[in-house]
Design a protein around this motif. Sequence first.
Motif, PDB file in Angstrom:
ATOM      1  N   THR A  95      78.146  43.774  30.587  1.00 37.46           N
ATOM      2  CA  THR A  95      78.887  43.827  31.848  1.00 37.46           C
ATOM      3  C   THR A  95      80.352  44.155  31.585  1.00 37.46           C
ATOM      4  O   THR A  95      80.956  44.988  32.280  1.00 37.46           O
ATOM      5  N   LEU A  96      80.915  43.514  30.581  1.00 35.63           N
ATOM      6  CA  LEU A  96      82.309  43.777  30.220  1.00 35.63           C
ATOM      7  C   LEU A  96      82.484  45.223  29.772  1.00 35.63           C
ATOM      8  O   LEU A  96      83.440  45.901  30.163  1.00 35.63           O
ATOM      9  N   PHE A  97      81.540  45.708  28.979  1.00 37.95           N
ATOM     10  CA  PHE A  97      81.605  47.081  28.493  1.00 37.95           C
ATOM     11  C   PHE A  97      81.539  48.070  29.657  1.00 37.95           C
ATOM     12  O   PHE A  97      82.332  49.014  29.731  1.00 37.95           O
ATOM     13  N   VAL A 103      87.013  51.133  34.137  1.00 42.43           N
ATOM     14  CA  VAL A 103      88.474  51.068  34.183  1.00 42.43           C
ATOM     15  C   VAL A 103      89.068  52.221  33.386  1.00 42.43           C
ATOM     16  O   VAL A 103      90.025  52.880  33.828  1.00 42.43           O
ATOM     17  N   ILE A 104      88.503  52.480  32.221  1.00 44.03           N
ATOM     18  CA  ILE A 104      89.004  53.580  31.382  1.00 44.03           C
ATOM     19  C   ILE A 104      88.803  54.912  32.105  1.00 44.03           C
ATOM     20  O   ILE A 104      89.689  55.777  32.110  1.00 44.03           O
ATOM     21  N   SER A 105      87.665  55.056  32.732  1.00 45.65           N
ATOM     22  CA  SER A 105      87.376  56.293  33.462  1.00 45.65           C
ATOM     23  C   SER A 105      88.362  56.469  34.616  1.00 45.65           C
ATOM     24  O   SER A 105      88.892  57.566  34.842  1.00 45.65           O
ATOM     25  N   LEU A 106      88.626  55.386  35.348  1.00 42.11           N
ATOM     26  CA  LEU A 106      89.569  55.441  36.463  1.00 42.11           C
ATOM     27  C   LEU A 106      90.972  55.743  35.952  1.00 42.11           C
ATOM     28  O   LEU A 106      91.690  56.579  36.520  1.00 42.11           O
ATOM     29  N   ALA A 107      91.358  55.073  34.859  1.00 42.90           N
ATOM     30  CA  ALA A 107      92.692  55.302  34.296  1.00 42.90           C
ATOM     31  C   ALA A 107      92.823  56.744  33.824  1.00 42.90           C
ATOM     32  O   ALA A 107      93.871  57.387  34.014  1.00 42.90           O
ATOM     33  N   THR A 108      91.775  57.257  33.233  1.00 48.36           N
ATOM     34  CA  THR A 108      91.798  58.649  32.764  1.00 48.36           C
ATOM     35  C   THR A 108      91.954  59.596  33.950  1.00 48.36           C
ATOM     36  O   THR A 108      92.737  60.552  33.901  1.00 48.36           O
ATOM     37  N   SER A 109      91.228  59.329  35.021  1.00 46.73           N
ATOM     38  CA  SER A 109      91.319  60.177  36.217  1.00 46.73           C
ATOM     39  C   SER A 109      92.723  60.138  36.800  1.00 46.73           C
ATOM     40  O   SER A 109      93.279  61.178  37.192  1.00 46.73           O
ATOM     41  N   LEU A 110      93.300  58.951  36.871  1.00 42.35           N
ATOM     42  CA  LEU A 110      94.650  58.820  37.416  1.00 42.35           C
ATOM     43  C   LEU A 110      95.661  59.553  36.543  1.00 42.35           C
ATOM     44  O   LEU A 110      96.580  60.215  37.052  1.00 42.35           O
TER      45      LEU A 110
END
Length: 116
Positions: A95-97, A103-110
């Motif tokens: 779940t954490l992974f 989060v990493i995907s969202l941060a990358t998109s931003l």
Amino acid sequence: MIDTLAIAKRLQKAGDTAEHAEAVAEVFGMVLQENVVTKTDLRDACEKLDKQIDTVAARLDGKIVGLDGRILGLEQRGEALAARYESRLSRAVLTLFVGLTGVISLATSLLMTHVK
């Protein structure tokens, strides 16, 4: 067995009166007879101790078997708990992974949006 006659004769030979020598030998014989352990006494005591040791050993064997069963039960419970918590931990890590991946995907998109 104590030879009181030989003791009395020896005392008489040393100069004691017959009456006194016999009395001393008799008392000496009585004291020794009450306090001397015979081979039969020792054999009887050993047999009694052997029986007591066997009884205690049997009781200990029974208790050890009982403890073995309890230890086995505790080991099984411990293994079951470990498996249960390992499963929970695996799910939590997954779940954490997944969450971190999101989060990493969202941060990358931003970041990509701001970089353009």
